[in-house]
Design a protein around this motif. Structure first.
Motif, short mmCIF file in Angstrom:
data_model
loop_
_atom_site.label_atom_id
_atom_site.label_comp_id
_atom_site.label_asym_id
_atom_site.label_seq_id
_atom_site.Cartn_x
_atom_site.Cartn_y
_atom_site.Cartn_z
N SER A 98 -0.60 1.80 13.65
CA SER A 98 -0.03 2.86 12.83
C SER A 98 -1.16 3.58 12.10
CB SER A 98 0.97 2.29 11.83
OG SER A 98 0.33 1.39 10.93
N TRP A 99 -0.89 4.78 11.65
CA TRP A 99 -1.92 5.55 10.96
C TRP A 99 -1.28 6.31 9.81
CZ3 TRP A 99 -0.79 10.66 10.71
CH2 TRP A 99 0.09 11.17 11.69
N MET A 100 -2.10 6.71 8.88
CA MET A 100 -1.61 7.56 7.79
C MET A 100 -2.71 8.54 7.43
SD MET A 100 -1.70 5.06 4.45
CE MET A 100 -3.22 4.23 3.93
N MET A 101 -2.30 9.71 6.99
CA MET A 101 -3.23 10.75 6.59
C MET A 101 -2.95 11.10 5.14
SD MET A 101 -3.69 14.62 8.12
CE MET A 101 -3.89 13.99 9.78
N THR A 102 -3.99 11.09 4.32
CA THR A 102 -3.82 11.44 2.92
C THR A 102 -4.67 12.66 2.58
OG1 THR A 102 -5.60 9.94 2.23
CG2 THR A 102 -3.36 9.07 2.21
N GLU A 103 -4.21 13.41 1.62
CA GLU A 103 -4.92 14.58 1.16
C GLU A 103 -6.27 14.17 0.56
OE1 GLU A 103 -3.82 18.33 -1.77
OE2 GLU A 103 -3.03 16.34 -2.20
N ALA B 39 -1.73 12.99 -2.18
CA ALA B 39 -0.47 12.77 -1.47
C ALA B 39 -0.71 12.18 -0.09
CB ALA B 39 0.28 14.08 -1.33
N ARG B 40 0.23 11.40 0.38
CA ARG B 40 0.24 10.98 1.78
C ARG B 40 0.88 12.09 2.57
NH1 ARG B 40 2.24 4.83 2.52
NH2 ARG B 40 1.47 5.25 4.60
N LEU B 41 0.13 12.68 3.47
CA LEU B 41 0.60 13.86 4.19
C LEU B 41 1.43 13.51 5.42
CD1 LEU B 41 -2.65 16.03 4.04
CD2 LEU B 41 -0.68 16.06 2.49
N ALA B 42 1.07 12.45 6.09
CA ALA B 42 1.77 12.09 7.33
C ALA B 42 1.45 10.66 7.69
CB ALA B 42 1.36 13.03 8.47
N LEU C 216 0.83 -1.21 0.00
CA LEU C 216 0.00 0.00 0.00
C LEU C 216 0.86 1.25 0.00
CD1 LEU C 216 -2.81 -0.99 2.55
CD2 LEU C 216 -3.00 -0.81 0.06
N SER C 217 1.91 1.25 0.82
CA SER C 217 2.79 2.40 0.88
C SER C 217 3.50 2.63 -0.45
CB SER C 217 3.83 2.20 1.99
OG SER C 217 4.74 3.28 2.03
N GLN C 218 3.95 1.52 -1.05
CA GLN C 218 4.69 1.61 -2.31
C GLN C 218 3.81 2.13 -3.45
OE1 GLN C 218 6.22 -2.16 -3.67
NE2 GLN C 218 7.53 -1.22 -5.23
N ILE C 219 2.63 1.54 -3.61
CA ILE C 219 1.79 1.93 -4.75
C ILE C 219 1.21 3.32 -4.53
CG2 ILE C 219 -0.34 0.87 -3.89
CD1 ILE C 219 0.97 1.15 -7.55
N SER C 220 0.96 3.71 -3.28
CA SER C 220 0.47 5.07 -3.01
C SER C 220 1.49 6.10 -3.48
CB SER C 220 0.21 5.25 -1.51
OG SER C 220 -0.84 4.42 -1.07
N ALA C 221 2.76 5.85 -3.18
CA ALA C 221 3.83 6.78 -3.59
C ALA C 221 3.98 6.81 -5.10
CB ALA C 221 5.15 6.37 -2.94
N ILE C 222 3.89 5.65 -5.74
CA ILE C 222 4.05 5.58 -7.20
C ILE C 222 2.92 6.32 -7.90
CG2 ILE C 222 3.98 4.02 -9.18
CD1 ILE C 222 5.44 1.94 -7.44
N LEU C 223 1.69 6.08 -7.49
CA LEU C 223 0.55 6.71 -8.15
C LEU C 223 0.51 8.22 -7.91
CD1 LEU C 223 -2.19 4.00 -7.57
CD2 LEU C 223 -0.97 4.52 -9.69
N HIS C 224 0.93 8.63 -6.72
CA HIS C 224 0.99 10.07 -6.46
C HIS C 224 2.07 10.72 -7.33
CE1 HIS C 224 0.83 13.93 -4.55
NE2 HIS C 224 2.11 13.85 -4.21
#
Length: 281
Positions: free
Chosen positions: A67-72, A44-47, A29-37
């Motif tokens: 763990s948590w993540m915040m996306t725009e 974007a993943r903000l934090a 999830l982290s990898q593909i989120s960064a690639i697509l952004h």
């Protein structure tokens, strides 16, 4: 600026405290989120971070140490179209959006596919474009019992029973994982691409940054028809919207017939694939 609603945050287990499969999922999830952004296809993943395990949380779905993540989030939110609304321009743009996703290099999925094969060796003979990868990527395994008690011959296309239960289960998996007689004939549909896996209106945002996608739980590499059928199946009742979606997609990837007749034929193929895959899964 609109303040974030903390109830919209998504909590996932910290990789140090979860299984290897869940850790691999989070990494994917982290990898593909960064690639697509990076391709301007998703917010974007903000934090990101980990909740204090010693802190008492009011939300029961935020376990200690999660763990948590915040996306725009785009102003405007998910695409909303009524059943009878003609929105050909919008659906053409959604087709282009999907075509852009499908042009993302598929090499990113190689390590995760190897992980799946290590944990599910029965997938060794599953075609690389199969819908099976969409489900297994999210941890949803094929359940042979859905075909009937003790793998009874509930359909004419199932392999004959051998008496070996494990062998029969693998045989049924092989049938389920292959599209068989309902495989689309159009080459555009059979291409192995970066597949969103859950491509519907709720996961397409329409805002000040244009159209973008979210929710990559099922994202993997499979055949293009997985995403095309998911969206086309939901708008099959409006042929103009469906045609615009498919024509927008085909025009952007190039090299394929974008006539109305071709779009209608592929609309029928995607609609058939949607219903067949749903019932067999």
């Amino acid at each position: 600026q609109t303040p974030c609603n903390p109830l919209q945050l998504t909590a996932t287990q910290d990789c140090d405290t979860v299984s290897a499969s869940e850790a691999a999922l989070l990494q994917r999830l982290s990898q593909i989120s960064a690639i697509l952004h990076a391709h301007e296809l998703s917010p974007a993943r903000l934090a990101e971070g980990v909740l204090d395990p010693n802190h008492t949380h009011t939300r029961t779905d935020f376990p200690p140490g999660a763990s948590w993540m915040m996306t725009e989030w785009q102003e405007g939110g998910p695409v909303v179209v009524t059943d009878n609304e003609d929105a050909e321009e919008l659906y053409s743009a959604i087709g282009v959006l999907l075509a852009r996703v499908h042009t993302v290099d598929t090499a990113w999925f190689r390590n995760f596919r190897m992980h799946l094969l290590r944990h599910h060796p029965q997938l060794e003979h599953v075609p690389r474009g199969s819908h099976a990868w969409v489900f297994y990527s999210r941890g949803i395994e094929f359940q042979a019992h859905k075909t009937g008690p003790d793998i009874e011959r509930t359909s004419f296309f199932l392999p004959p029973a051998s008496g070996d239960r494990d062998r029969d289960r693998k045989g049924v998996l092989r049938v389920w994982a292959n599209c068989g007689s309902w495989c689309p004939r159009a080459k555009a549909m059979l291409r192995e691409v970066t597949t969103h896996g859950d491509f519907h209106h709720g996961n397409v945002l329409q805002g000040n940054q244009g159209l973008q996608i979210v929710d990559f739980d099922f994202t993997c590499v499979a055949s293009a028809i997985q995403d095309l059928s998911f969206m086309a199946g939901s708008i099959h009742h409006n042929i103009r919207n469906s045609r615009a979606f498919i024509k927008g997609y085909l025009h952007h990837i190039g090299g394929f017939n974008t006539s109305d007749a071709s779009a209608d034929e592929q609309h029928t193929a995607t609609h058939t694939a949607t219903h067949t895959a749903t019932h067999t899964a």
